[in-house]
Design a protein around this motif. Structure first.
Motif, PDB file in Angstrom:
ATOM      1  N   ASP A 291       3.018 -24.219 -27.935  1.00 52.18           N
ATOM      2  CA  ASP A 291       4.211 -24.444 -28.747  1.00 52.18           C
ATOM      3  C   ASP A 291       3.914 -25.376 -29.914  1.00 52.18           C
ATOM      4  OD1 ASP A 291       5.838 -22.766 -27.276  1.00 52.18           O
ATOM      5  OD2 ASP A 291       6.780 -24.378 -26.124  1.00 52.18           O
ATOM      6  N   PHE A 292       3.107 -26.390 -29.671  1.00 51.91           N
ATOM      7  CA  PHE A 292       2.721 -27.299 -30.761  1.00 51.91           C
ATOM      8  C   PHE A 292       1.994 -26.528 -31.857  1.00 51.91           C
ATOM      9  CE2 PHE A 292      -0.544 -30.116 -32.645  1.00 51.91           C
ATOM     10  CZ  PHE A 292       0.300 -30.996 -33.305  1.00 51.91           C
ATOM     11  N   ALA A 293       1.102 -25.655 -31.454  1.00 52.54           N
ATOM     12  CA  ALA A 293       0.354 -24.860 -32.422  1.00 52.54           C
ATOM     13  C   ALA A 293       1.276 -23.928 -33.206  1.00 52.54           C
ATOM     14  CB  ALA A 293      -0.736 -24.066 -31.713  1.00 52.54           C
ATOM     15  N   ILE A 294       2.235 -23.323 -32.527  1.00 53.17           N
ATOM     16  CA  ILE A 294       3.185 -22.439 -33.204  1.00 53.17           C
ATOM     17  C   ILE A 294       4.024 -23.234 -34.201  1.00 53.17           C
ATOM     18  CG2 ILE A 294       5.255 -21.023 -32.868  1.00 53.17           C
ATOM     19  CD1 ILE A 294       3.972 -20.168 -30.151  1.00 53.17           C
TER      20      ILE A 294
ATOM     21  N   GLY B 154       3.115 -24.856 -41.687  1.00 50.89           N
ATOM     22  CA  GLY B 154       1.958 -24.996 -42.576  1.00 50.89           C
ATOM     23  C   GLY B 154       1.391 -26.403 -42.592  1.00 50.89           C
ATOM     24  N   ILE B 155       1.379 -27.066 -41.456  1.00 56.70           N
ATOM     25  CA  ILE B 155       0.880 -28.441 -41.366  1.00 56.70           C
ATOM     26  C   ILE B 155      -0.644 -28.416 -41.421  1.00 56.70           C
ATOM     27  CG2 ILE B 155       0.809 -30.538 -39.947  1.00 56.70           C
ATOM     28  CD1 ILE B 155       3.622 -29.881 -40.872  1.00 56.70           C
ATOM     29  N   PRO B 156      -1.256 -29.169 -42.339  1.00 54.00           N
ATOM     30  CA  PRO B 156      -2.718 -29.223 -42.415  1.00 54.00           C
ATOM     31  C   PRO B 156      -3.327 -29.821 -41.143  1.00 54.00           C
ATOM     32  CG  PRO B 156      -1.719 -30.243 -44.355  1.00 54.00           C
ATOM     33  CD  PRO B 156      -0.620 -29.976 -43.377  1.00 54.00           C
ATOM     34  N   GLU B 157      -4.570 -29.502 -40.894  1.00 55.52           N
ATOM     35  CA  GLU B 157      -5.272 -29.907 -39.679  1.00 55.52           C
ATOM     36  C   GLU B 157      -5.253 -31.419 -39.458  1.00 55.52           C
ATOM     37  OE1 GLU B 157      -7.014 -29.550 -36.137  1.00 55.52           O
ATOM     38  OE2 GLU B 157      -6.271 -27.924 -37.379  1.00 55.52           O
ATOM     39  N   GLN B 158      -5.489 -32.201 -40.492  1.00 53.71           N
ATOM     40  CA  GLN B 158      -5.506 -33.660 -40.350  1.00 53.71           C
ATOM     41  C   GLN B 158      -4.145 -34.186 -39.902  1.00 53.71           C
ATOM     42  OE1 GLN B 158      -8.732 -34.180 -40.013  1.00 53.71           O
ATOM     43  NE2 GLN B 158      -8.466 -36.126 -41.068  1.00 53.71           N
ATOM     44  N   GLU B 159      -3.069 -33.603 -40.458  1.00 54.32           N
ATOM     45  CA  GLU B 159      -1.724 -34.015 -40.064  1.00 54.32           C
ATOM     46  C   GLU B 159      -1.428 -33.600 -38.627  1.00 54.32           C
ATOM     47  OE1 GLU B 159       0.620 -35.921 -41.679  1.00 54.32           O
ATOM     48  OE2 GLU B 159      -1.084 -36.301 -42.986  1.00 54.32           O
ATOM     49  N   ARG B 160      -1.892 -32.404 -38.235  1.00 47.49           N
ATOM     50  CA  ARG B 160      -1.705 -31.951 -36.855  1.00 47.49           C
ATOM     51  C   ARG B 160      -2.306 -32.960 -35.888  1.00 47.49           C
ATOM     52  NH1 ARG B 160      -2.808 -25.463 -36.237  1.00 47.49           N
ATOM     53  NH2 ARG B 160      -1.589 -24.816 -38.034  1.00 47.49           N
TER      54      ARG B 160
ATOM     55  N   ASN C  26      -9.418 -36.452 -22.190  1.00 50.00           N
ATOM     56  CA  ASN C  26     -10.245 -35.252 -22.203  1.00 50.00           C
ATOM     57  C   ASN C  26      -9.682 -34.141 -23.078  1.00 50.00           C
ATOM     58  OD1 ASN C  26     -12.034 -36.457 -20.447  1.00 50.00           O
ATOM     59  ND2 ASN C  26     -10.875 -35.768 -18.650  1.00 50.00           N
ATOM     60  N   THR C  27      -8.637 -34.432 -23.870  1.00 51.80           N
ATOM     61  CA  THR C  27      -8.055 -33.409 -24.714  1.00 51.80           C
ATOM     62  C   THR C  27      -9.060 -33.012 -25.787  1.00 51.80           C
ATOM     63  OG1 THR C  27      -5.883 -34.332 -24.341  1.00 51.80           O
ATOM     64  CG2 THR C  27      -6.122 -32.865 -26.214  1.00 51.80           C
ATOM     65  N   LYS C  28      -9.447 -31.761 -25.771  1.00 52.23           N
ATOM     66  CA  LYS C  28     -10.438 -31.280 -26.731  1.00 52.23           C
ATOM     67  C   LYS C  28      -9.832 -30.400 -27.803  1.00 52.23           C
ATOM     68  CE  LYS C  28     -14.056 -33.099 -24.903  1.00 52.23           C
ATOM     69  NZ  LYS C  28     -14.640 -34.222 -25.526  1.00 52.23           N
ATOM     70  N   GLY C  29      -8.705 -29.772 -27.551  1.00 55.14           N
ATOM     71  CA  GLY C  29      -8.164 -28.905 -28.573  1.00 55.14           C
ATOM     72  C   GLY C  29      -6.880 -28.230 -28.164  1.00 55.14           C
ATOM     73  N   VAL C  30      -6.359 -27.489 -29.109  1.00 51.03           N
ATOM     74  CA  VAL C  30      -5.143 -26.731 -28.911  1.00 51.03           C
ATOM     75  C   VAL C  30      -5.414 -25.320 -29.376  1.00 51.03           C
ATOM     76  CG1 VAL C  30      -2.751 -26.457 -29.617  1.00 51.03           C
ATOM     77  CG2 VAL C  30      -3.693 -28.726 -29.305  1.00 51.03           C
ATOM     78  N   LYS C  31      -5.149 -24.369 -28.543  1.00 49.12           N
ATOM     79  CA  LYS C  31      -5.325 -22.976 -28.909  1.00 49.12           C
ATOM     80  C   LYS C  31      -4.065 -22.498 -29.598  1.00 49.12           C
ATOM     81  CE  LYS C  31      -7.325 -18.889 -28.570  1.00 49.12           C
ATOM     82  NZ  LYS C  31      -8.497 -18.534 -29.297  1.00 49.12           N
TER      83      LYS C  31
ATOM     84  N   LYS D 139      -1.826 -17.847 -37.263  1.00 50.60           N
ATOM     85  CA  LYS D 139      -3.236 -17.496 -37.159  1.00 50.60           C
ATOM     86  C   LYS D 139      -3.816 -17.991 -35.848  1.00 50.60           C
ATOM     87  CE  LYS D 139      -3.739 -17.780 -42.103  1.00 50.60           C
ATOM     88  NZ  LYS D 139      -4.198 -18.560 -43.207  1.00 50.60           N
ATOM     89  N   VAL D 140      -4.812 -17.295 -35.380  1.00 48.04           N
ATOM     90  CA  VAL D 140      -5.498 -17.721 -34.157  1.00 48.04           C
ATOM     91  C   VAL D 140      -6.647 -18.640 -34.573  1.00 48.04           C
ATOM     92  CG1 VAL D 140      -6.828 -16.944 -32.186  1.00 48.04           C
ATOM     93  CG2 VAL D 140      -4.899 -15.579 -32.985  1.00 48.04           C
ATOM     94  N   ASP D 141      -6.629 -19.851 -34.065  1.00 49.42           N
ATOM     95  CA  ASP D 141      -7.732 -20.774 -34.334  1.00 49.42           C
ATOM     96  C   ASP D 141      -7.794 -21.827 -33.238  1.00 49.42           C
ATOM     97  OD1 ASP D 141      -5.523 -22.287 -35.022  1.00 49.42           O
ATOM     98  OD2 ASP D 141      -6.291 -22.925 -36.959  1.00 49.42           O
ATOM     99  N   GLU D 142      -8.787 -22.645 -33.281  1.00 52.81           N
ATOM    100  CA  GLU D 142      -8.987 -23.701 -32.292  1.00 52.81           C
ATOM    101  C   GLU D 142      -8.889 -25.043 -33.006  1.00 52.81           C
ATOM    102  OE1 GLU D 142      -9.451 -24.790 -28.420  1.00 52.81           O
ATOM    103  OE2 GLU D 142      -9.619 -22.736 -29.097  1.00 52.81           O
ATOM    104  N   CYS D 143      -8.110 -25.949 -32.443  1.00 55.91           N
ATOM    105  CA  CYS D 143      -7.923 -27.274 -33.054  1.00 55.91           C
ATOM    106  C   CYS D 143      -8.648 -28.290 -32.195  1.00 55.91           C
ATOM    107  CB  CYS D 143      -6.442 -27.613 -33.123  1.00 55.91           C
ATOM    108  SG  CYS D 143      -5.452 -26.378 -33.968  1.00 55.91           S
ATOM    109  N   GLU D 144      -9.585 -29.000 -32.745  1.00 52.81           N
ATOM    110  CA  GLU D 144     -10.326 -30.028 -32.012  1.00 52.81           C
ATOM    111  C   GLU D 144      -9.652 -31.379 -32.184  1.00 52.81           C
ATOM    112  OE1 GLU D 144     -13.216 -29.842 -30.185  1.00 52.81           O
ATOM    113  OE2 GLU D 144     -13.193 -27.674 -30.357  1.00 52.81           O
ATOM    114  N   TYR D 145      -9.096 -31.915 -31.116  1.00 54.04           N
ATOM    115  CA  TYR D 145      -8.474 -33.244 -31.145  1.00 54.04           C
ATOM    116  C   TYR D 145      -9.125 -34.086 -30.070  1.00 54.04           C
ATOM    117  CZ  TYR D 145      -4.773 -30.658 -33.517  1.00 54.04           C
ATOM    118  OH  TYR D 145      -4.069 -29.862 -34.354  1.00 54.04           O
TER     119      TYR D 145
END
Length: 151
Positions: free
Chosen positions: A100-103, A109-115, A130-135, A144-150
């Protein structure tokens, strides 16, 4: 959700518009599951900003620090993206799933740094070390389908 009729922070505004325009407005609001009040508030804010030029000059845009802030500031836009429990998210009563966060961030249209800042503002790094990302899941052509590294 607060009752706008009883709130001192809200005031009723009314006027007369052509019948066909009123029916189309009501139909679109119902189809998009947006309250007429929310739609009118958004339109009036845009009209005031366009008419007076005061939107960007007098009131700096609020910067969301948490997911609740982000949802609260963009409630009308997010009602169209299909995420459930928007009001509870805006009030901080529940936390969104990573999907839901990713959606939400993709729809806005939030840029990656802001996310990353918003994610970390909500889920403190010490809580979820241990949070590595958000699908990001594809739910429409605009997401879009992408992987977010946090980390």
């Amino acid at each position: 959700m607060s009752d706008r009729r009883r709130s001192d922070d809200y005031k009723q505004v009314s006027g007369y518009i052509p019948l066909e325009l009123a029916l189309e407005f009501k139909s679109i609001c119902a189809r998009l599951d947006i309250s007429q009040s929310d739609a009118m508030e958004e339109m009036i804010q845009e009209w005031i900003s366009k008419t007076t030029g005061s939107g960007a000059k007098n009131k700096p845009p609020e910067v969301p620090n948490t997911i609740a802030d982000l949802v609260r500031l963009n409630m009308t836009k997010l009602k169209r993206c299909g995420v459930k429990n928007l009001q509870a998210l805006a009030e901080g009563e529940v936390l969104p799933t990573p999907g839901d966060f990713a959606i939400i961030t993709s729809a806005l249209g939030i840029p990656e740094q802001e996310r990353m800042k918003i994610w970390q503002g909500t889920y403190k790094p010490s809580v979820y070390p241990n949070t590595k990302g958000v699908k990001v899941y594809r739910v429409s052509e605009s997401v879009k389908v992408d992987e977010c590294e946090y980390s």
